[in-house]
Design an enzyme around this catalytic site. Structure first.
Site, PDB file in Angstrom:
ATOM      1  N   THR A 369      66.228  21.066  22.073  1.00  0.00           N
ATOM      2  CA  THR A 369      66.025  20.799  23.494  1.00  0.00           C
ATOM      3  C   THR A 369      67.192  20.023  24.084  1.00  0.00           C
ATOM      4  O   THR A 369      67.939  19.361  23.364  1.00  0.00           O
ATOM      5  CB  THR A 369      64.742  19.989  23.725  1.00  0.00           C
ATOM      6  OG1 THR A 369      64.907  18.679  23.151  1.00  0.00           O
ATOM      7  CG2 THR A 369      63.536  20.672  23.110  1.00  0.00           C
ATOM      8  N   SER A 370      67.312  20.079  25.407  1.00  0.00           N
ATOM      9  CA  SER A 370      68.339  19.322  26.120  1.00  0.00           C
ATOM     10  C   SER A 370      67.789  18.886  27.466  1.00  0.00           C
ATOM     11  O   SER A 370      67.068  19.633  28.127  1.00  0.00           O
ATOM     12  CB  SER A 370      69.584  20.179  26.328  1.00  0.00           C
ATOM     13  OG  SER A 370      70.518  19.506  27.178  1.00  0.00           O
ATOM     14  N   PRO A 371      68.145  17.680  27.913  1.00  0.00           N
ATOM     15  CA  PRO A 371      67.768  17.238  29.258  1.00  0.00           C
ATOM     16  C   PRO A 371      68.751  17.735  30.319  1.00  0.00           C
ATOM     17  O   PRO A 371      68.522  17.514  31.512  1.00  0.00           O
ATOM     18  CB  PRO A 371      67.831  15.714  29.137  1.00  0.00           C
ATOM     19  CG  PRO A 371      68.953  15.485  28.187  1.00  0.00           C
ATOM     20  CD  PRO A 371      68.873  16.620  27.180  1.00  0.00           C
ATOM     21  N   ASP A 486      75.470  19.043  24.531  1.00  0.00           N
ATOM     22  CA  ASP A 486      75.136  17.681  24.947  1.00  0.00           C
ATOM     23  C   ASP A 486      76.221  16.701  24.529  1.00  0.00           C
ATOM     24  O   ASP A 486      76.402  15.665  25.178  1.00  0.00           O
ATOM     25  CB  ASP A 486      73.806  17.246  24.322  1.00  0.00           C
ATOM     26  CG  ASP A 486      72.611  17.935  24.945  1.00  0.00           C
ATOM     27  OD1 ASP A 486      72.754  18.482  26.051  1.00  0.00           O
ATOM     28  OD2 ASP A 486      71.537  17.926  24.328  1.00  0.00           O
TER      29      ASP A 486
END
Length: 810
Positions: A369-371, A486
């Site tokens: 996942t990544s924000p 990221d």
């Protein structure tokens, strides 16, 4: 191509964007993905099923032969069906069978012993490398937000020895040395704390990449931090123990309730190319809509703690997957990243009538996942998105220019605006679920837990379907060094296609020099081209763990898998599904996964994702069967979670392999503070640049004051503050309005002369982050600095500095 296929075709996948303050969706890819040589689109990649043929011996009638052959084929296909994790043959001794009747007649069927606690774990905020991006140049220069340990205790009200502790630390992960330190300290607190031990204490981290490093047990993560920092380690251990002590002292009968809600605009999958390698028929089960296409989990699970006496809320514990990488690799201010923001906002929203309320925002299946929800873009002038397969950019074909973009990426603040927004996007639906959502009571009254140290070196076990599998000593692949969008790596490493033939021969030489993996090790790791054979590197001590923690909690119908590594979206689903469909779980079972916890074992991917060898697969330490091994050991111990099951056997160093505790043998090259001095004709705390006294500020301005300072490592101000905004009350006395635990207050330190020991401190107050009506116009405010200076002989002395008064336009 059916509707589900279209939704998961990269050309039709979307990322979040913002326009005029509203969420919108935009295509992830501007054009369909390239075709492979055999004509199949890469986005339809799926691994072939392995079919094993059996010979039929002897002379049989044609009817009998057809029946046997048909049954055999049915068994083979069923055994290898993707996502079928319900028929495990475990290699772990299992507890005796017990009654798993969920209709508990206990009079306290829905009542538990509950406690919550919170304590400061803010370590050194300057001169220490930050943990997460592994960049030796990313060294702390101040504080954006204090870090905390949040403790949640649940116990069986009729059998108080059956209890668990779930810790949520504002750190990159849990850790072996930290956990050893916590358990040792708890034992020293006295008889009543001996109920807490290996089986029932989980130490999880929020996976923030903005906290100080130097506290981890193994050598590899210590390299960029210049070794082990005893000051930072001690703060985490002591703060965690203090939060448990507070929770223990507050134990009271109460109720638990659980529910889920959707969180949109807070996470995307940063390794979609690897995710699409999972079987299509498995992916399609989670493909609900364009907004919730299954590539990441959008569900936030919330556990609410209420006191029975008056139904007052004590706290909440949530699970939602999003990397703690909103604050970028050029950020040097300590903070809890987006999870820290979410917890801060929730606790602040409860502060009026419930100041002791504790909100824990734990990680879930965080691996891929990544924000940075606007996607990964090339910052090389091309204006293009990064390559779908390997996250490189067209100008030089490398990964260094590929960076994920958060919702506030246009603001040059090292990701702070994006961080606050992603934290807010988690807080708001969580608070709405807390206030208005449908929460189901956690029933049963029982509390169960197990923990096992398990050696992953050469662990052989049987997969569903009968195939034998084996794990390997830990190793990291070439794509590990490429980093992610990221936080891209350095040099010429790339994801997916990185190996000794696509990188400089220097890296092959370095790899062989450190430890040349033998052929058995290379064969065991399969698709992974080994860069660092870390599991077989023991000088001066182990580089990474080979002995891992396997732990699961159960409270009524709630199961909590405590993962030592970063499970990817699909890996987490398979692990949870195995537990959910087990004999121990009922039809109403709720299963969550939290971590990274207890030790840090890097990543856990599916076998299909592992074969793609992007960053996550290259960082899956124990080979292609890592996930299957974790599930196998978990399933073998689930019987201990039955309501009437005996307690799992105590940990015994004579009969069990323990991971090492390197606390007192770790190397450290971190220099201590020598001394602090003030410049000639100046004193500590003197104001160098003051607030504007005569001209009122406008709400939205950043008020900054600069002081003659000293090294904040002299005193970490635990439970206190380096900086405060004070407000003049109606009675003429000054009261604290904000401090460095608030996101709006920024504390920065700068060494101006190494030789002379001079330094300066800048305290900023970003009033744009204050809520409507929180700042009183026309009222006087001032900024105060709390410092500690170290003398040449080692003594430390406190001092203060204070700004002029200032106000805001009415």
């Amino acid at each position: 191509m059916d509707a589900h296929e279209k939704l998961l075709d990269p050309a039709n996948l979307w990322v979040d964007s913002e326009k005029d303050g509203a969420y919108q969706q935009q295509p992830l890819l501007s054009q369909p993905h390239q075709q492979t040589k055999d004509g199949d689109s890469e986005n339809k990649r799926s691994l072939p099923k392995r079919i094993y043929y059996r010979s039929i011996i002897g002379y049989l009638t044609s009817i009998l032969g057809a029946l046997i052959l048909g049954c055999a084929l049915l068994r083979l296909f069923a055994a290898e069906a993707p996502g079928n994790w319900t028929s495990w043959t475990t290699s772990t001794p299992q507890p005796p069978p017990t009654n798993n009747n969920n209709n508990n007649n206990n009079k306290n069927n829905n009542t538990y012993l509950l406690g919550v606690g919170k304590a400061d774990i803010t370590g050194p905020v300057v001169e220490i490398n930050l943990m997460g991006y592994a960049d030796p140049k990313q060294v702390g220069s101040g504080l954006r937000q204090r870090l905390y340990s949040r403790a949640f205790i649940v116990g069986n009200i009729d059998n108080p020895s059956d209890r668990l502790v779930y810790l949520v630390l504002d750190t990159q992960s849990g850790d072996t040395a930290v956990r050893y330190g916590i358990l040792s300290a708890l034992e020293s607190l006295g008889e009543e704390y001996k109920v807490y031990g290996h089986h029932n204490v989980a130490v999880t981290g929020t996976h923030s990449h903005a906290g100080p490093a130097g506290w981890l047990n193994y050598l590899l993560p210590q390299i960029t931090s210049k070794g082990f920092d005893h000051q930072g380690y001690r703060v985490i251990v002591d703060g965690a123990v203090e939060s448990i002590r507070k929770a223990h002292q507050s134990l009271t009968p109460g109720y638990l309730s659980v529910g889920t809600t959707k969180v949109f605009g807070a996470n995307i999958n940063r390794s979609l190319f690897a995710y699409l390698a999972n079987p299509e028929e498995e992916r399609v089960r989670y493909n609900i809509s364009i907004e919730d296409d299954g590539s990441v989990e959008k569900d936030l699970t919330l556990l609410k703690f209420e006191r029975a006496a008056d139904e007052k809320a004590l706290g909440v514990l949530t699970w939602f997957p999003v990397h703690g990488t909103s604050l970028l690799g050029n950020n040097t201010l300590i903070a809890g990243d987006n999870k820290g923001v979410a917890a801060y906002l929730f606790e602040k929203s409860m502060r009026g009538g419930n100041p002791d309320f504790v909100a824990g925002f734990s990680q879930a299946s965080v691996g891929d996942t990544s924000p940075n929800v606007l996607g990964a873009w090339c910052e090389d002038g091309s204006g293009e998105m990064c390559s779908f397969e390997n996250s490189t950019c067209p100008v030089d074909g490398k990964s260094q220019s590929c960076h994920g973009r958060g919702p506030g990426f246009q603001t040059p603040d090292s990701g702070a605006s994006s961080c606050f927004e992603i934290g807010k996007r988690q807080f708001e639906p969580a608070r709405k679920l807390f206030d208005e959502g449908e929460l189901t009571p956690v029933r049963g009254g029982w509390v169960k837990a197990f923990h096992k140290f398990h050696n992953m070196t050469g662990f052989e076990f049987e997969l569903p379907g009968g195939r034998m599998a084996k794990t390997c000593p830990a190793a990291l692949g070439y794509s590990f060094a490429a980093g992610t969008s990221d936080g891209p790596g350095a040099f010429d490493f790339t994801q997916h296609d990185g190996n000794e033939n696509t990188t400089s021969p220097v890296w092959k030489a370095v790899s062989r020099f450190l430890k040349d993996a033998n052929e058995e090790q290379r064969a065991c790791h399969g698709a992974k081209p080994i860069l660092l054979d870390v599991g077989e590197m023991e000088r001066p001590y182990l580089w990474t763990p080979n002995v891992v923690d396997v732990q699961v909690f159960r409270v009524g119908q709630l199961f909590i898998i405590v993962s030592p590594g970063e499970a990817t979206t699909m890996a987490g689903r398979r692990w949870k599904e195995a537990v959910r469909t087990s004999d121990e779980a009922g039809e109403d079972a709720v299963v969550v996964l939290g971590g990274p916890a207890n030790s840090y074992t890097h990543y856990i991917t599916t076998e299909e994702e592992y074969g793609i060898q992007r960053y996550e697969g290259a960082s899956t330490l124990y080979g292609p069967h890592t996930l299957a091994a974790y599930i196998n050991v978990t399933m073998g111990l689930l019987g201990y979670l039955n309501p009437d099951s005996p307690a799992p056997p105590p940990h015994d160093q004579k009969s069990m392999v323990y991971p090492p505790d390197n606390t007192n043998r770790s190397l450290s090259f971190i220099p201590s503070v020598v001394m602090d001095n003030a410049p000639l004709f100046k004193s500590f705390g003197d104001v160098l640049t003051d607030a504007e006294k005569g001209t009122p500020y406008v709400i939205g301005d950043v008020v900054k004051v600069r002081f003659v300072g000293a090294n904040p490592r002299n005193n970490l101000k635990l439970g206190g503050t380096y900086a405060a905004v004070e407000k003049l009350g109606k009675d003429g006395t000054w009261e604290r309005f904000r401090d460095d635990g608030d996101w709006s207050v920024i504390f920065e330190w700068e060494r101006t002369s190494e030789l002379m020991g001079w330094s300066e401190v800048t305290i900023g107050w970003d009033t744009a982050l204050e809520g409507d009506g929180e700042i009183e116009k026309g009222t006087a405010y001032r900024i105060r600095y709390f410092g500690d200076k170290k003398g040449l002989l080692g003594g430390v002395e406190s001092f203060e500095g204070v700004s002029d008064c200032f106000s805001f336009k009415a």
